[in-house]
Motif scaffolding. Structure first.
Motif, short mmCIF file in Angstrom:
data_model
loop_
_atom_site.label_atom_id
_atom_site.label_comp_id
_atom_site.label_asym_id
_atom_site.label_seq_id
_atom_site.Cartn_x
_atom_site.Cartn_y
_atom_site.Cartn_z
N PHE A 172 0.83 -1.20 0.00
CA PHE A 172 0.00 0.00 0.00
C PHE A 172 0.87 1.25 0.00
CE2 PHE A 172 -2.00 3.19 2.97
CZ PHE A 172 -2.73 3.83 1.98
N TYR A 173 1.87 1.29 0.86
CA TYR A 173 2.76 2.46 0.92
C TYR A 173 3.46 2.67 -0.42
CZ TYR A 173 2.33 1.92 6.03
OH TYR A 173 1.86 1.79 7.33
N THR A 174 3.87 1.56 -1.06
CA THR A 174 4.59 1.66 -2.33
C THR A 174 3.69 2.23 -3.43
OG1 THR A 174 5.98 -0.24 -1.75
CG2 THR A 174 5.84 0.36 -4.09
N LEU A 175 2.50 1.65 -3.58
CA LEU A 175 1.56 2.14 -4.60
C LEU A 175 1.18 3.58 -4.34
CD1 LEU A 175 -0.30 1.64 -7.02
CD2 LEU A 175 -2.03 0.77 -5.43
N TYR A 176 0.90 3.91 -3.08
CA TYR A 176 0.51 5.27 -2.71
C TYR A 176 1.64 6.26 -3.03
CZ TYR A 176 -1.87 8.84 0.13
OH TYR A 176 -2.53 9.96 0.56
N SER A 177 2.87 5.86 -2.74
CA SER A 177 4.02 6.73 -2.99
C SER A 177 4.21 6.99 -4.47
CB SER A 177 5.30 6.10 -2.41
OG SER A 177 5.20 5.94 -1.01
N LEU A 182 4.77 10.60 -7.75
CA LEU A 182 5.31 10.68 -9.11
C LEU A 182 4.23 11.02 -10.15
CD1 LEU A 182 7.70 7.57 -9.05
CD2 LEU A 182 8.33 9.99 -8.82
N VAL A 183 3.24 10.15 -10.27
CA VAL A 183 2.22 10.33 -11.30
C VAL A 183 1.41 11.61 -11.06
CG1 VAL A 183 0.26 9.30 -12.50
CG2 VAL A 183 2.08 7.83 -11.57
N GLY A 184 0.96 11.81 -9.81
CA GLY A 184 0.16 12.98 -9.48
C GLY A 184 0.87 14.29 -9.79
N PRO A 185 2.10 14.48 -9.28
CA PRO A 185 2.82 15.72 -9.57
C PRO A 185 3.06 15.95 -11.07
CG PRO A 185 3.80 14.64 -7.69
CD PRO A 185 2.77 13.70 -8.24
N TYR A 186 3.31 14.86 -11.82
CA TYR A 186 3.51 15.02 -13.26
C TYR A 186 2.25 15.51 -13.95
CZ TYR A 186 4.31 13.91 -18.17
OH TYR A 186 4.41 13.99 -19.54
N PHE A 187 1.09 14.98 -13.53
CA PHE A 187 -0.16 15.41 -14.14
C PHE A 187 -0.47 16.87 -13.76
CE2 PHE A 187 -4.82 15.84 -14.32
CZ PHE A 187 -5.03 15.46 -15.64
N ILE A 220 -1.57 17.01 -2.56
CA ILE A 220 -0.48 16.08 -2.88
C ILE A 220 0.66 16.23 -1.88
CG2 ILE A 220 1.34 15.61 -4.57
CD1 ILE A 220 -0.67 16.09 -6.78
N SER A 221 0.97 17.46 -1.50
CA SER A 221 2.04 17.70 -0.53
C SER A 221 1.72 17.04 0.81
CB SER A 221 2.26 19.20 -0.34
OG SER A 221 2.63 19.82 -1.54
N ALA A 222 0.46 17.19 1.26
CA ALA A 222 0.03 16.56 2.51
C ALA A 222 0.09 15.04 2.40
CB ALA A 222 -1.38 17.02 2.86
N SER A 223 -0.29 14.50 1.23
CA SER A 223 -0.25 13.05 1.02
C SER A 223 1.17 12.52 1.08
CB SER A 223 -0.87 12.70 -0.33
OG SER A 223 -2.23 13.06 -0.39
N ILE A 224 2.10 13.24 0.45
CA ILE A 224 3.50 12.82 0.46
C ILE A 224 4.06 12.85 1.88
CG2 ILE A 224 5.83 13.45 -0.30
CD1 ILE A 224 4.55 14.46 -2.91
#
Length: 247
Positions: A172-177, A182-187, A220-224
């Motif tokens: 879960f941590y890996t997929l979430y990270s 990566l994907v979220g910030p790029y979009f 996204i920042s809070a999620s990271i």
């Protein structure tokens, strides 16, 4: 007037559905859980009803739109998905206000998410492509996260929950990270480039898309930050176990 003229708005129907699921979760599914964990479990219950279905509905609505872009007009199907998601966040917001009024971070998150969805659906009528892709990225980890949260709530009381929590944590941590880091910030970068170019000036006011970007970047920042703390905690737990074995 025809009977169809008296049909209830989809948003009301969706909210009623999530409210009913929450009540079933609280008074039936999790009735034997402690008063401390029942509200959180019921929140996970409606999140399960929202997450994966919203992901599938959003993906289908985007694939069905051949003219999709960051500034394209919302289709009826896309508006329906937005209303489905709005209803969920409204219900979960009520949950937090009643049971966890001091959880300012989650309440702020829900209010910000509702602002983005509501302005897209009812104010500018454009930009659903961007909002629904972000919804997909947010909900792609939903099922795993809810199972992990439920296991976390009972890990100190039930052996199976503790085992499940341990098994789910690393993947879960890996997929979430990957998704949030990566994907979220790029979009979001693509959103910034498009909207910053002025290509959406005639359809989406600058203050709207700027506020969308601010909200998404903050989320996204809070999620990271959150998942970083989880990784640190997992590392510490593994170290403690190794220390115990070597003693």
């Amino acid at each position: 007037m025809e009977i169809s003229d008296f049909s209830l708005p989809p948003l009301f129907l969706f909210f009623s559905m999530f409210f009913s699921i929450y009540i079933i979760g609280y008074f039936v599914v999790f009735r034997n859980w402690s008063p401390k964990t029942r509200p959180e479990a019921s929140s996970c219950f409606i999140s399960l009803a929202h997450g994966t279905p919203a992901l599938c509905l959003a993906a289908n609505s985007l694939l069905a739109d051949s003219n999709r872009s960051f500034a394209s007009p919302n289709t009826k199907q896309q508006n329906l998905v937005l209303e489905y998601s709005i209803a969920y966040f409204l219900m979960d917001l009520v949950h937090y206000i009643i049971f966890f009024p001091d959880d300012v971070l989650f309440i702020a998150h829900h209010l910000a998410t509702l602002f983005v969805s509501l302005t897209c659906r009812y104010l500018v009528y454009h930009g659903a492509y961007a909002i629904l892709v972000l919804l997909i990225l947010a909900e792609i980890t939903s099922a795993c996260q809810n199972a992990w949260t439920l296991a976390s709530a009972r890990k100190n009381d039930v052996a199976f929950a503790a085992k499940l929590y341990g098994l789910l944590s690393p993947p879960f941590y890996t997929l979430y990270s990957i998704v949030r880091g990566l994907v979220g910030p790029y979009f979001v970068y693509q959103m910034c480039v498009f909207y910053g170019s002025g290509a959406a000036e005639s359809t989406i006011p600058k203050w709207v898309w700027v506020s969308w970007i601010v909200v998404v970047v903050a989320a996204i920042s809070a999620s990271i930050l959150w998942v970083s703390h989880l990784w640190v905690d997992l590392y510490r737990q593994r170290n403690r176990k190794l220390e115990k074995k070597t003693r």
